[in-house]
Motif scaffolding. Structure first.
Motif, PDB file in Angstrom:
ATOM      1  N   ILE A  13       0.853  -1.192   0.000  1.00  0.00           N
ATOM      2  CA  ILE A  13       0.000   0.000   0.000  1.00  0.00           C
ATOM      3  C   ILE A  13       0.884   1.235   0.000  1.00  0.00           C
ATOM      4  N   SER A  14       0.651   2.109  -0.981  1.00  0.00           N
ATOM      5  CA  SER A  14       1.432   3.355  -1.017  1.00  0.00           C
ATOM      6  C   SER A  14       0.510   4.541  -0.730  1.00  0.00           C
ATOM      7  N   GLY A  15       1.099   5.722  -0.625  1.00  0.00           N
ATOM      8  CA  GLY A  15       0.419   6.869  -0.037  1.00  0.00           C
ATOM      9  C   GLY A  15      -0.513   7.637  -0.940  1.00  0.00           C
ATOM     10  N   GLY A  16      -1.639   7.047  -1.248  1.00  0.00           N
ATOM     11  CA  GLY A  16      -2.656   7.725  -2.052  1.00  0.00           C
ATOM     12  C   GLY A  16      -3.938   7.861  -1.259  1.00  0.00           C
ATOM     13  N   MET A  40       3.623  -1.502   3.841  1.00  0.00           N
ATOM     14  CA  MET A  40       3.173  -0.124   3.580  1.00  0.00           C
ATOM     15  C   MET A  40       4.364   0.808   3.431  1.00  0.00           C
ATOM     16  N   THR A  41       4.171   1.841   2.621  1.00  0.00           N
ATOM     17  CA  THR A  41       5.176   2.912   2.597  1.00  0.00           C
ATOM     18  C   THR A  41       4.898   3.833   3.794  1.00  0.00           C
ATOM     19  N   ALA A  42       5.903   4.641   4.144  1.00  0.00           N
ATOM     20  CA  ALA A  42       5.716   5.566   5.270  1.00  0.00           C
ATOM     21  C   ALA A  42       4.573   6.544   4.964  1.00  0.00           C
ATOM     22  N   HIS A  43       4.474   6.956   3.671  1.00  0.00           N
ATOM     23  CA  HIS A  43       3.401   7.895   3.330  1.00  0.00           C
ATOM     24  C   HIS A  43       2.030   7.231   3.383  1.00  0.00           C
ATOM     25  N   ALA A  44       1.959   5.937   3.098  1.00  0.00           N
ATOM     26  CA  ALA A  44       0.668   5.239   3.203  1.00  0.00           C
ATOM     27  C   ALA A  44       0.167   5.277   4.643  1.00  0.00           C
ATOM     28  N   ALA A  45       1.122   5.185   5.588  1.00  0.00           N
ATOM     29  CA  ALA A  45       0.747   5.189   7.010  1.00  0.00           C
ATOM     30  C   ALA A  45       0.210   6.544   7.461  1.00  0.00           C
ATOM     31  N   ALA A  91      -1.357   2.008  -6.165  1.00  0.00           N
ATOM     32  CA  ALA A  91       0.025   2.274  -6.551  1.00  0.00           C
ATOM     33  C   ALA A  91       0.133   3.752  -6.907  1.00  0.00           C
ATOM     34  N   THR A  92       0.906   4.497  -6.127  1.00  0.00           N
ATOM     35  CA  THR A  92       1.083   5.927  -6.418  1.00  0.00           C
ATOM     36  C   THR A  92       2.017   6.096  -7.618  1.00  0.00           C
ATOM     37  N   ALA A  93       1.997   7.299  -8.189  1.00  0.00           N
ATOM     38  CA  ALA A  93       2.918   7.621  -9.287  1.00  0.00           C
ATOM     39  C   ALA A  93       4.356   7.429  -8.806  1.00  0.00           C
ATOM     40  N   ASN A  94       4.569   7.765  -7.547  1.00  0.00           N
ATOM     41  CA  ASN A  94       5.903   7.637  -6.967  1.00  0.00           C
ATOM     42  C   ASN A  94       6.336   6.168  -6.862  1.00  0.00           C
ATOM     43  N   LEU A  95       5.436   5.323  -6.364  1.00  0.00           N
ATOM     44  CA  LEU A  95       5.766   3.888  -6.238  1.00  0.00           C
ATOM     45  C   LEU A  95       6.036   3.289  -7.618  1.00  0.00           C
ATOM     46  N   ILE A  96       5.185   3.654  -8.579  1.00  0.00           N
ATOM     47  CA  ILE A  96       5.325   3.131  -9.943  1.00  0.00           C
ATOM     48  C   ILE A  96       6.691   3.534 -10.515  1.00  0.00           C
ATOM     49  N   ALA A  97       7.068   4.797 -10.279  1.00  0.00           N
ATOM     50  CA  ALA A  97       8.358   5.289 -10.780  1.00  0.00           C
ATOM     51  C   ALA A  97       9.514   4.507 -10.156  1.00  0.00           C
ATOM     52  N   LYS A  98       9.378   4.248  -8.872  1.00  0.00           N
ATOM     53  CA  LYS A  98      10.451   3.513  -8.188  1.00  0.00           C
ATOM     54  C   LYS A  98      10.557   2.082  -8.723  1.00  0.00           C
ATOM     55  N   VAL A  99       9.410   1.411  -8.834  1.00  0.00           N
ATOM     56  CA  VAL A  99       9.433   0.011  -9.274  1.00  0.00           C
ATOM     57  C   VAL A  99       9.946  -0.074 -10.717  1.00  0.00           C
ATOM     58  N   HIS A 128      -4.135  14.318 -14.146  1.00  0.00           N
ATOM     59  CA  HIS A 128      -2.986  14.964 -14.806  1.00  0.00           C
ATOM     60  C   HIS A 128      -1.697  14.220 -14.489  1.00  0.00           C
ATOM     61  N   MET A 129      -1.612  13.708 -13.267  1.00  0.00           N
ATOM     62  CA  MET A 129      -0.445  12.880 -12.917  1.00  0.00           C
ATOM     63  C   MET A 129      -0.419  11.628 -13.785  1.00  0.00           C
ATOM     64  N   TYR A 130      -1.607  11.021 -13.950  1.00  0.00           N
ATOM     65  CA  TYR A 130      -1.678   9.776 -14.738  1.00  0.00           C
ATOM     66  C   TYR A 130      -1.302  10.022 -16.192  1.00  0.00           C
TER      67      TYR A 130
HETATM   68  C1  LIG Z   1      -3.925  14.216   0.452  1.00  0.00           C
HETATM   69  C2  LIG Z   1      -2.964  13.578  -0.530  1.00  0.00           C
HETATM   70  C3  LIG Z   1      -3.453  12.680  -1.438  1.00  0.00           C
HETATM   71  C4  LIG Z   1      -2.601  12.064  -2.355  1.00  0.00           C
HETATM   72  N1  LIG Z   1      -3.110  11.168  -3.243  1.00  0.00           N
HETATM   73  C5  LIG Z   1      -2.273  10.593  -4.142  1.00  0.00           C
HETATM   74  C6  LIG Z   1      -2.779   9.650  -5.066  1.00  0.00           C
HETATM   75  O1  LIG Z   1      -3.977   9.301  -5.077  1.00  0.00           O
HETATM   76  N2  LIG Z   1      -1.924   9.106  -5.953  1.00  0.00           N
HETATM   77  C7  LIG Z   1      -0.603   9.429  -5.992  1.00  0.00           C
HETATM   78  O2  LIG Z   1       0.109   8.917  -6.846  1.00  0.00           O
HETATM   79  N3  LIG Z   1      -0.097  10.320  -5.097  1.00  0.00           N
HETATM   80  C8  LIG Z   1      -0.883  10.891  -4.184  1.00  0.00           C
HETATM   81  N4  LIG Z   1      -0.370  11.791  -3.290  1.00  0.00           N
HETATM   82  C9  LIG Z   1       1.063  12.099  -3.320  1.00  0.00           C
HETATM   83  C10 LIG Z   1       1.868  11.029  -2.652  1.00  0.00           C
HETATM   84  O3  LIG Z   1       1.455  10.854  -1.312  1.00  0.00           O
HETATM   85  C11 LIG Z   1       3.361  11.397  -2.702  1.00  0.00           C
HETATM   86  O4  LIG Z   1       3.802  11.364  -4.045  1.00  0.00           O
HETATM   87  C12 LIG Z   1       4.206  10.485  -1.856  1.00  0.00           C
HETATM   88  O5  LIG Z   1       5.556  10.833  -2.013  1.00  0.00           O
HETATM   89  C13 LIG Z   1       4.002   9.004  -2.225  1.00  0.00           C
HETATM   90  O6  LIG Z   1       4.835   8.218  -1.411  1.00  0.00           O
HETATM   91  P1  LIG Z   1       4.819   6.640  -1.514  1.00  0.00           P
HETATM   92  O7  LIG Z   1       4.731   6.282  -2.943  1.00  0.00           O
HETATM   93  O8  LIG Z   1       6.135   6.202  -0.908  1.00  0.00           O
HETATM   94  O9  LIG Z   1       3.689   6.170  -0.697  1.00  0.00           O
HETATM   95  C14 LIG Z   1      -1.206  12.389  -2.339  1.00  0.00           C
HETATM   96  C15 LIG Z   1      -0.727  13.279  -1.385  1.00  0.00           C
HETATM   97  C16 LIG Z   1      -1.575  13.865  -0.489  1.00  0.00           C
HETATM   98  C17 LIG Z   1      -1.022  14.836   0.527  1.00  0.00           C
END
Ligand SMILES: Cc1cc2nc3c(=O)[nH]c(=O)nc-3n(C[C@H](O)[C@H](O)[C@H](O)COP(=O)(O)O)c2cc1C
Length: 407
Positions: A13-16, A40-45, A91-99, A128-130
């Motif tokens: 689970i990543s931070g979305g 989980m990533t730290a941002h997911a938490a 999967a966040t854009a960030n996680l996808i980029a890393k993988v 727009h990110m997608y």
């Molecule tokens: C409220 C909020 C919602 C977010 N939602 C998303 C999302 O749906 N998808 C995404 O790719 N990034 C989203 N982000 C940005 C990610 O949290 C950010 O890129 C982060 O670095 C991702 O870390 P991780 O991939 O290690 O979990 C969001 C950020 C915030 C503050």
């Protein structure tokens, strides 16, 4: 047996914003018998607490591998080796980029890099990110590396506007995962086969608002398409109905009239290995379809419609047949076997599925069917009254046993 039963599944689970939806998905996986562990990533938490996932899965959550307490295990390797199926959701854009770049800078991404299990990626992000070329490049890289990527849904985003990037609903995700996982099963009976299925009753236009059709629901053809896909085939479903859910993983071609159905079948037939003509094709159509709605005449007299024959699709295909295995259907209300036997021979079919639609629970509309299977130079075989899915399985198994899959 359910493909998820006893399966070791790791959910990353990543931070979305859609992180909470992973809870619903995990519950469904567990209901189907999977053992689920979460990384989980730290941002997911920041979005959902590890405690929630730990309580739900009754397993420790992997968050930080450097504070591990058991000296016997390296956390990410132990989890990677245990994993039989890995799902990244959301999967966040960030996680996808890393993988996509092999980056392993936390427990989640290190586990992803360390596992040899099949990996499924379920992206969710702002539209727009997608659409960003960098995100698209990374997603393409994942596909090129053999990961399985689900296309996000289009709809209202957390940002308050609509776009492509939403996490699909848990049911949609589960159906997609189940289909993808099934296709990875070795030795599926219809693997690498192109199966073409027609379904539904064709509609022959009288005018822009009226048509001639029949009582076929399309359920039998849809069941054949679903089971063919479960048996590993690449399935195209030419459908004259839009009332039924399209089985996951099946390509849909929509048609209305017999002529459209013929065009679609002709286009696909040369590359087809197995054709199942379950559609109820109208035998007749109005000679003319009026451009405008036909009005009642002032004197309220009778209206006569002149009908002409539609093309006989199976008859037209017979001379084009090379190695294709062709299955036809015959719905009859009397003289079932005599009519079916004639159709089998005249149309050069390999298998004919005959049903007496005058009997209760048989044929059109319902969820059950009872059929007689006829093959050239073999005794007819009558099935019990079964669900349409079971009938579909019987038809396809008979086709495979009868040589539908060429070596
Ligand atoms: C409220 C909020 C919602 C977010 N939602 C998303 C999302 O749906 N998808 C995404 O790719 N990034 C989203 N982000 C940005 C990610 O949290 C950010 O890129 C982060 O670095 C991702 O870390 P991780 O991939 O290690 O979990 C969001 C950020 C915030 C503050």
């Amino acid at each position: 047996m359910d493909i998820w039963n006893k399966r070791h599944v790791t959910v990353v689970i990543s931070g979305g914003i859609a992180s909470y939806k992973a809870l619903l998905l995990i519950r469904q996986l567990m209901k189907r018998g999977a053992t689920v562990r979460v990384a989980m990533t730290a941002h997911a938490a920041e979005f959902v607490t590890p405690l929630t996932f730990q309580t739900l899965t009754q397993q420790p959550v992997v968050l930080d591998e450097f504070t591990a307490t058991d000296p016997k295990y390296v956390v990410h390797v132990a989890l990677a080796d245990w994993t039989e199926t890995m799902i990244m959701v959301p999967a966040t854009a960030n996680l996808i980029a890393k993988v996509a770049n092999g980056i392993a800078d936390d427990a989640a991404t290190t586990t992803i890099l360390a596992t040899t299990a099949p990996k499924f990626v379920i992206p969710a992000m702002n539209s727009h990110m997608y659409a960003n070329p960098a995100a698209q490049r990374n997603l393409n890289q994942l596909v090129a590396d053999g990961l399985h990527v689900l296309t996000p849904a289009t709809g209202m985003l957390a940002e308050g506007y609509s776009g492509k990037g939403r996490l699909p609903e848990p049911d949609v995700i589960i159906d997609w995962l189940t289909d993808q996982l099934t296709q990875l099963t070795p030795n599926l009976p219809l693997a690498h086969q192109h199966v073409l299925v027609t379904a539904g009753g064709t509609r022959e236009a009288i005018d822009p608002v009226r048509y001639i059709s029949n009582r076929s629901s399309g359920k039998m053809g849809y069941a054949v398409a679903q089971v063919a896909r479960e048996m590993g085939a690449d399935v195209t479903l030419i459908s004259a109905t839009d009332q039924l859910p399209v089985p996951v993983g099946v390509h849909l071609v929509k048609v209305a009239s017999a002529a459209e159905l013929l065009t679609a079948v002709n286009a696909a037939f040369p590359t087809t290995n197995l054709l199942v003509m379950a559609a109820a094709v109208s035998d007749y159509r109005p000679v003319q379809s009026a451009d405008q709605k036909i009005k009642k005449p002032a004197d309220h007299g009778d209206l006569t419609l002149q009908l002409t024959e539609t093309p006989d699709i199976l008859k037209q295909l017979a001379p084009q047949k090379t190695s294709q295995y062709v299955v036809g259907f015959a719905a009859e209300t009397q003289h079932l076997l005599t009519n079916a036997q004639r159709k089998l021979t005249q149309k050069r079919l390999d298998l004919l599925v005959a049903n007496d639609v005058s009997k209760p629970g048989v044929g059109f509309n319902g969820d059950t069917n009872q059929v007689t299977l006829l093959r050239p130079n073999q005794e007819p075989v009558k099935t019990a009254l079964l669900s349409k899915i079971e009938i579909a399985r019987t038809i396809l198994t008979t086709a495979v046993a009868g040589g539908a899959v060429k070596a």
